[in-house]
Design a protein around this motif. Sequence first.
Motif, PDB file in Angstrom:
ATOM      1  N   TYR A 189      -0.425  47.291   3.832  1.00 53.86           N
ATOM      2  CA  TYR A 189      -1.435  48.061   4.575  1.00 53.86           C
ATOM      3  C   TYR A 189      -1.476  49.533   4.178  1.00 53.86           C
ATOM      4  CZ  TYR A 189      -1.458  43.907   7.483  1.00 53.86           C
ATOM      5  OH  TYR A 189      -1.553  42.603   7.930  1.00 53.86           O
ATOM      6  N   LEU A 207      -3.381  46.048  14.071  1.00 54.31           N
ATOM      7  CA  LEU A 207      -4.425  45.152  13.592  1.00 54.31           C
ATOM      8  C   LEU A 207      -5.215  44.651  14.797  1.00 54.31           C
ATOM      9  CD1 LEU A 207      -2.549  43.006  10.913  1.00 54.31           C
ATOM     10  CD2 LEU A 207      -3.679  45.225  10.661  1.00 54.31           C
ATOM     11  N   ARG A 246      -5.392  39.768   9.867  1.00 55.40           N
ATOM     12  CA  ARG A 246      -4.105  39.653   9.200  1.00 55.40           C
ATOM     13  C   ARG A 246      -4.119  38.600   8.100  1.00 55.40           C
ATOM     14  NH1 ARG A 246       1.330  37.815  12.263  1.00 55.40           N
ATOM     15  NH2 ARG A 246      -0.302  36.726  13.387  1.00 55.40           N
ATOM     16  N   THR A 300      -0.917  43.312  15.922  1.00 55.65           N
ATOM     17  CA  THR A 300       0.204  43.538  15.012  1.00 55.65           C
ATOM     18  C   THR A 300       0.320  45.030  14.692  1.00 55.65           C
ATOM     19  OG1 THR A 300      -0.067  41.356  14.005  1.00 55.65           O
ATOM     20  CG2 THR A 300       1.177  42.984  12.756  1.00 55.65           C
ATOM     21  N   GLY A 346       4.313  47.106   7.946  1.00 54.25           N
ATOM     22  CA  GLY A 346       3.589  46.330   6.940  1.00 54.25           C
ATOM     23  C   GLY A 346       3.844  46.784   5.521  1.00 54.25           C
TER      24      GLY A 346
END
Length: 488
Positions: A94, A65, A145, A69, A90
């Motif tokens: 995601y 991200l 996020r 992340t 995720g």
Amino acid sequence: MIAPRARRINIPLRHVALMCGAMLFALLANVTYLQALDSERLNEDPRNRRTLIARFESPRGRILLRDGTVVAASRRSRSVTYRYRRVYPGGPLYAPVTGHFSLHGTGGLELAEDALLSGNDPRVRVRGLIGGTRDGATLRLTLDRGAQRAAYDGLRATGLPGAVVAIDPRTGAILAMVSLPSYDPNLYASFNPARLDRADKRLRGDPADPLVNRAVQRSHPAGSTFKIVTSAAALASGRYGPGVAVSVPASLRLPGTGTYLRDRRGAACAGGEAALLQAFRSSCDTPFAKLGIELGPDALRERAEAFGFDTDDLRIPMPVVRSVYPPATDDARTAMSALGGAGVRVTPLMMAMIAATVANDGLLMRPHLVADVRLADDTVIERAEPSPYRRVFGAEEAERLTGMMVAVTEPGGTGVAAALPGVKVAAETGSAGNVPLAEDHALFTGFAPAAAPRVAVGVLVEGGGEGGRVAAPVARAVIEAVLVGQAE
């Protein structure tokens, strides 16, 4: 006597030698063809196990991200045959963006950016040869996020399928992209053939289509969100403005038919006249149907195509299915298309792009998901630069449309559920026809803050009914997450 006999003996030897030479030439030609011209087909042949194994020999690049992340990475595998496997921390949150990389195929960004992630892109391969590494490049995404989580939780709370897209209208950076139902891409990380086959068959056979990214791979009727496009065409004609009175009949006979269009908004659209802004705020159907007839199909089509309808040139980098403005063969069809019916279809991404265009003074920026591409040593080899996609209209027209859209979230408007204290939110809501006897789809598009926009949102809730009741709260949560996150 000896020489003539030797010559007679050499004749068949010569024939054999010529035949061997021809065979050798054919063999060399075939090897050259296979290696130089047909290698790509052989490498892509699913029966070529060596190529398949080679794809798991070295780690693919990570997907991050924008805050770093990790949402996709490679880990050492316990398999003797396959050295690395893909993991997705995720999970379903995601999955529509990352897709998956497995023995059963590839999807999402894993497919769209495979050359970079695998290290086969020439820029990555050359650096790898110099540095002695075979690692793929890392993709840093534009996703926020907090916005992604707000979109996912908000949509999941409805209990219905759908999609949410959020864009920074100033740059085109995609801040959130959610599609539900989703799936866990880690199910595809297995190297156990039986387990992988069961998971793949279950997901592909699921009637809810969890493998489909509804944000970019599926279009739906546009409903009243298309009234932004119709309003833009009306303003561009010079005959209408937000304060110009328009006829608001309680019902309207569609030209050339015996069918009457009756407004579903009740008292708010019960007849007489009203300013265009008021008709927009209450999402009245009959005045916009009349507008469509008066403007004509060419004006509506021209404006729709300016927004990007009926084009196939959009990549984010995944391909996006086209949003459609259909041929209008008569006035009745034109009237319905002005309301987002009669075959007008949009993706949730297009819904967000429509709002982003108004937010950015009529200039639509090219939407994108990848912020930059980095090598294993953190060298940036590609960085996304904001670039215009389409000039749809001017700043003055955008300002008038913004005023009309702000009225939608104020008392009396259809989008009050998207209002935020101290923040002016510009929006339009909609409900669009579903299959017969099923609840309409709920739609919402909007942006905030109206005076200095930082986020534009498109929300689709399949079978959700009224957009102002079901889709607007989801959009509000996403807008709030973006604004709070940027303020911190």
